[in-house]
Structures are given as C-alpha cells and as structure tokens.
Design an enzyme around this catalytic site. Structure first.
Site: not given
Ligand code: MN
Ligand code: FE
Length: 338
Positions: A112, A115, A121, A185, A219, A222
């Site tokens: 995370e 991310h 960025y 998610e 993801e 996750h």
């Molecule tokens: Mn996630």
């Molecule tokens: Fe994420």
C-alpha cells in the site's frame, strides 16, 4: 478434540498464541500470499512516463472527458491506498494475532505504501497539483461517498476498547473485514481498474495504465488473502454466519455497487470513444457476483463480463506468470553483489 484444544489454534480469540512464533504454520495460505507478494515486487519509478507526459501536455492530445476520467481515478486511488494501509496496521493487525497472517499483512502494508508512492509519482510526472488530486476525496461527492461508506462500515474497529470476544464482536469484526477487503479492495477499486486499463488498451496514458495494472495484480492478492481470512474466521465460528448476517452482507455489497455505479457515471458522464459508464457498471456488477461467490453467497446480478480480457488478468490471478519478464528482472535486480 476437546474445547480447549479447539480454542488453541484459531484466528480470533485463540487461547494460545505467541505472535512471535511463526513455526509450525497453521495457515499455509497466508504464507503463500506473502511469497506471491514478494515475487510480484515492483516500484513505480521503473515504468516510463514519457509518452504520458507528452500526451497529457499536448494541446488537444486528450479530450476534456478523457482528462476528467484520468483525474477522477487518480483522485480516488491517491487517498484510498493510504486509507487501506491505515486500516490494516491500526485495526486488523491488532486483532489478528496469528503470526503467518501478520507476516502477510506487513507485506500488504508495504505494498500500500508502494501504491501511495505511485500516485505521488504520477502527480510529479504529469505536473498535477497535489492539493487538488489528494483532496478529491473531499471535493468530489461520488468519491467522498465511497470513502465515507467504508469509514462508516469499519469504524467499530477503530474504537480502542474493541475486542473480538463473543459472537457479537466477531460479527462486528467480520463486518468490518468485509468493508475493508471485499468492498474497498474488491469492488471500489474495480471501476477504476476497468477504465484505466481500457484506456491503456486504446494506447492512451500507457504509463499510468501500466501502474494501474501492477496495482491490480497486488490488489487481487490482497483480496484473495482477505477472503481466505474471512472464510477461515467463519469456519472457526460458524454460528456468526447466520441468515441475518448474510442479509446485512448482501445489502452492503449492493450499496457498494450502487456507489461504484454513481462514481463510474461521474467519471464518464458522456462516455469516451469505446467506453461508457454502462459497460463499466456492468463490469462492477459482474465483479460483485464473483465476490459473493467467494463468500458462498448467491449471485445477484447474473450479467456477462463485458471485459473478458481484463477478467483473465484478475480472475485467473496469474500472479506467477503475468508480467513474467518484469518479475524476472526484479529478481535479478534485487540480488546483492559482493
Ligand atoms: Mn490493497
Ligand atoms: Fe493498494
């Protein structure tokens, strides 16, 4: 097995857990997800953004509608990633004391952070105003509603006095886990994935698209971990998964699909060439049915997947061979030379 042996090894309310003693492993799937995460390692700086920068800055390079779609998605994801990281570290981690699950959660928390870095960025590369992008969760109503829904659904865990003792609390915990993993998610990220990856397929904003593709791959792991965690807690506490609880879960998923549909309409008010909000909404419904299936609940929408090419990436979860070249490069790059 007597009652105390039964209590000794389980995810919640175990009578014997040493969070520092990972071996022997009780839940091998948690360790598998950890290894998958490590094998998928990536960082945003390795994705070239030059073409995106040129297209973004070129007069007439993108239409107003196309720019809006990109901006709204950057806006939603930029803060959703930190919301997820905070939820894992501040609430779930505290209650899930099993060491192999914790090992994976630490990996997820790191991802995370990667991310979040991705959106820094992207803002830097495209020269976007960070205050604008990182404040869209307040300023854009359809984004705010999604975030508010997750915060509302998961607030009981942030209560410092909360414990998982007793069936009512186990239900609250499961309810919140569904909010974090299945809704945030597993549903709220997917209209954005569909839009940004469709755009990439049209050869537009391919650097940002590739960033989203890497995030999607993370993801999907996750979500898979979250669903295994939820289903294991249910199998260890079968009484909590009763008709009332199932009904609440289905209602929450329906509400999430409605909010995601509103968000998709907001991102694509008139549609762009080759992509309309209706198609994205159908995709979200298709995804919601897959989530219901994973929770052993009946499907609601029964719609066809409008983006089969995308489903191949997600549903088959080809973590090991998807982006193979890149993963191999990372493995080589990660070796230390003495
Ligand atoms: Mn996630
Ligand atoms: Fe994420």
């Amino acid at each position: 097995m007597n009652a105390s042996e039964n209590m000794a090894k389980q995810i919640l309310n175990a009578s014997e857990v040493d969070p520092n003693k990972i071996l022997p492993i009780k839940y091998p799937w948690a360790r598998e997800y950890y290894k998958n995460g490590v094998a998928n390692n990536w960082v945003p700086e390795e994705i070239p953004m030059q073409q995106d920068i040129e297209l973004w800055k070129e007069r007439g390079g993108l239409s107003e509608d196309e720019r809006r779609m990109v901006m709204w998605n950057l806006g939603f994801f930029s803060t959703a990633e930190s919301l997820t990281a905070n939820n894992i570290v501040l609430s779930i981690y505290r209650h899930v004391t099993n060491p192999e699950c914790r090992q994976y959660m630490l990996r997820q928390a790191y991802e995370e952070a990667v991310h979040t870095e991705t959106f820094i960025y992207c803002c830097d590369s495209l020269g976007l105003d960070p205050d604008h992008v990182f404040n869209m969760y307040n300023s854009i109503p359809s984004i705010k509603k999604k975030d508010d829904f997750v915060v509302e659904m998961t607030k009981s865990l942030l209560d410092p006095g909360f414990t998982t003792s007793g069936n009512e609390n186990i239900k609250r915990f499961l309810h919140d886990l569904i909010g974090y993993y299945v809704i945030m998610e597993g549903i709220f990220f997917y209209a954005g994935f569909a839009m940004m990856l469709s755009f990439k397929r049209m050869n537009k904003m391919i650097g940002v698209g590739e960033q989203f593709q890497y995030i999607l791959r993370d993801e999907s792991v996750h979500l898979a971990f979250g669903v295994d965690l939820i289903n294991t807690i249910v199998s260890e506490n079968p009484d909590v998964w009763n008709d009332d609880f199932k009904k609440i879960t289905v209602e929450n998923i329906k509400r999430a699909v409605d909010l995601e549909a509103e968000y998709a309409k907001d991102c694509l008010p008139g549609g762009i060439l080759g992509l309309t909000s209706d198609t994205v909404i159908q995709y979200v419904q298709y995804i919601a049915d897959r989530r219901l299936e994973r929770l052993n609940l009946p499907q609601i929408y029964n719609v066809r997947n409008p983006f089969p090419w995308l489903s191949e990436v997600i549903d088959l979860r080809k973590e090991k061979n998807f982006f193979e070249t890149r993963v191999t490069e990372y493995k080589t790059g990660g070796q230390l030379e003495w």
